[in-house]
Design an enzyme around this catalytic site. Structure first.
Site, PDB file in Angstrom:
ATOM      1  N   GLY A  33      28.013 -64.521 -90.349  1.00  0.00           N
ATOM      2  CA  GLY A  33      28.836 -65.320 -89.439  1.00  0.00           C
ATOM      3  C   GLY A  33      28.192 -65.434 -88.063  1.00  0.00           C
ATOM      4  N   GLY A  34      28.077 -66.651 -87.580  1.00  0.00           N
ATOM      5  CA  GLY A  34      27.418 -66.900 -86.298  1.00  0.00           C
ATOM      6  C   GLY A  34      28.380 -67.367 -85.224  1.00  0.00           C
ATOM      7  CB  ALA A  56      32.803 -62.661 -77.466  1.00  0.00           C
ATOM      8  CE  LYS A  66      42.287 -58.231 -81.553  1.00  0.00           C
ATOM      9  NZ  LYS A  66      41.037 -58.390 -82.306  1.00  0.00           N
ATOM     10  CG  ASN A 114      46.011 -64.556 -72.617  1.00  0.00           C
ATOM     11  OD1 ASN A 114      46.139 -65.644 -73.182  1.00  0.00           O
ATOM     12  ND2 ASN A 114      45.099 -63.673 -72.972  1.00  0.00           N
TER      13      ASN A 114
END
Lengths: 294, 294
Positions: free
Chosen positions: B7-8, B128, B182, B200
């Site tokens: 996965g990239g 990220a 999570k 948020n």
């Protein structure tokens, strides 16, 4: 007949245009820019691409004295408390006849405070858009359903008899049923289209939006205690289909950063739910999403 | 150690950058444009405005043979069924070690299908963003929580011991508790910010949005059967505060017209609610609003 119209929004101007054809109409508004423009340029109306213009008697709201045979109150639900208080002060000692054209049910308790011979409520099913302060587009020809809250319907019959074929009146027996029928339509179509930012027809065409539409209808009709749920659902769906390409008034309010009528619509449902100790999660979710944006 | 990363996306590239410092990393991706770019230009990483670039071994996904000591699976939850089926075909007869980095819980049943010595799951708490096919921005330094689903954590300990101080690992005892912690954060923050289109922090700052936040938290934590609700709420609120200026991944997905992870998040909650015969109106309302947009 002398008719006062309070409010220069799309509905007020639409009534002014059609009733002015056979009656002596006076429009009362607060916005002085709009007032000057109407006095100078008259009222322009467009129906199916055809424009017409006629002079209109326009006054500042504060000039209203209750001298007309009928006063039509065409302001948004959220302006009702202030307007009714002002009318009571300004019309000291006189009695009159009033027609209220609000969405929701919140205006009923205010309407009943007025000392009046006749109090009517109406549910407007026309499409109307104020494109300029002095211009109203009649985008969808519908009907105005009316019912008496107090007195008799004689005055309204006179207006109805002389009304344009593009602006018919229908008389309803039960004003609560009439308003609730409109309320359900507004509760389901307006908040959903406003939050999802879609045209009315999309609520039926998109399977996820339709699921939400059904859940919300179910909740709202349960809270309002609608006896004929299936009939009401068919009605809401048919309104949604017929106005498929329309952007609802609440969607327009949201897009243009104006205050919405959410308190008169889902706010009322939440109050009813609380009174009846029922839960209203779908209504509450949409209510918070819209209130948070305002 | 030889490490394969499948996965990239932002997470795959972030892991590639940090693990490449002390291990032999090979990235496996499907997109041939990205593949060529990474081969030609290497991987660029930016942290606090400082850019670095290093060569990276990049291969087409179909070239993976399971020869590395550890295979990290860094694809979105919705790609898991296809990827795991492909891995099982491509790795005939061999055993290996795998680390899954998905949101939600849906990948657990797929992870367990793999014949493997060690199966780990991780919960990534870094910020990220993939700004280019060959560039990842490390926007928030956090931790990666890891737990073993099968086997022991020895392999992960080796990686953790050699890890950059900007890329720490924390070991969790109970993988279900870790993933659920999570999941609750993702269930509340992601769908609300995506639907309301806000950062948020706005969920706590706006009183109507906060009301919705609390209702949704209550519903989701009830359905997941969280024992320490107060603690979980404090945790979700603190994440919301710490990432106040961030736009959630789901909001970005919606804004850029990509598929979201809503099925792995609220879709999972709705499935759990159905199994447990509980109602989930707040989750359903947001789920339908997001699914309808996709």
């Amino acid at each position: 007949m002398k008719i006062a119209i309070i409010g220069g929004g799309a509905i007020g101007l639409l009534f002014a245009h059609y009733l002015n054809e056979n009656h002596e109409v006076r429009v009362y508004i607060r916005n002085s820019t709009q007032l000057q423009k109407l006095r100078k340029k008259g009222l322009t109306t467009e129906r199916k691409g055809i424009r017409s213009n006629a002079p209109l008697k326009a006054f500042h709201f504060k000039e209203w004295k209750g001298e007309e045979d009928l006063t039509i109150i065409a302001v948004k639900q959220y302006s009702i408390p202030e307007v009714v208080k002002d009318l009571m002060e300004m019309n000291t000692g006189k009695c009159g006849s009033y027609l209220f054209l609000q969405n929701g049910m919140g205006h009923l308790k205010w309407a009943e405070m007025l000392e009046a011979e006749n109090i009517y409520v109406g549910s407007v099913e026309h499409g109307a858009l104020k494109s300029e302060p002095d211009t109203v587009l009649h985008t969808g020809i519908g009907v105005t359903k009316v019912a008496a809250l107090k007195g008799d319907v004689e005055l309204l019959l006179k207006i109805s008899d002389s009304a344009s074929c593009y602006f018919p009146f229908i008389f309803a027996e039960n004003h609560i049923e009439m308003l609730i029928e409109k309320l359900i339509v507004n509760c389901v179509i307006n908040p959903l289209t406003a939050v999802l930012r879609v045209r009315n027809g999309e609520l039926l065409a998109n399977k996820y939006y339709y699921q939400l539409f059904l859940r919300l209808f179910d909740e709202v009709s349960g809270i309002l205690g609608i006896p004929d749920k299936a009939g009401a659902l068919t009605h809401v769906k048919s309104v949604c289909e017929e106005t498929g390409m329309n952007r609802s008034s609440m969607l327009k309010d949201i897009e243009e950063g104006r205050e919405t009528e959410i308190d008169a619509i889902l706010g009322y449902i939440l109050e009813e739910a609380e009174k009846k100790k029922m839960s209203a999660p779908y209504s509450e979710s949409l209510y918070c999403q819209i209130k948070g944006r305002e």
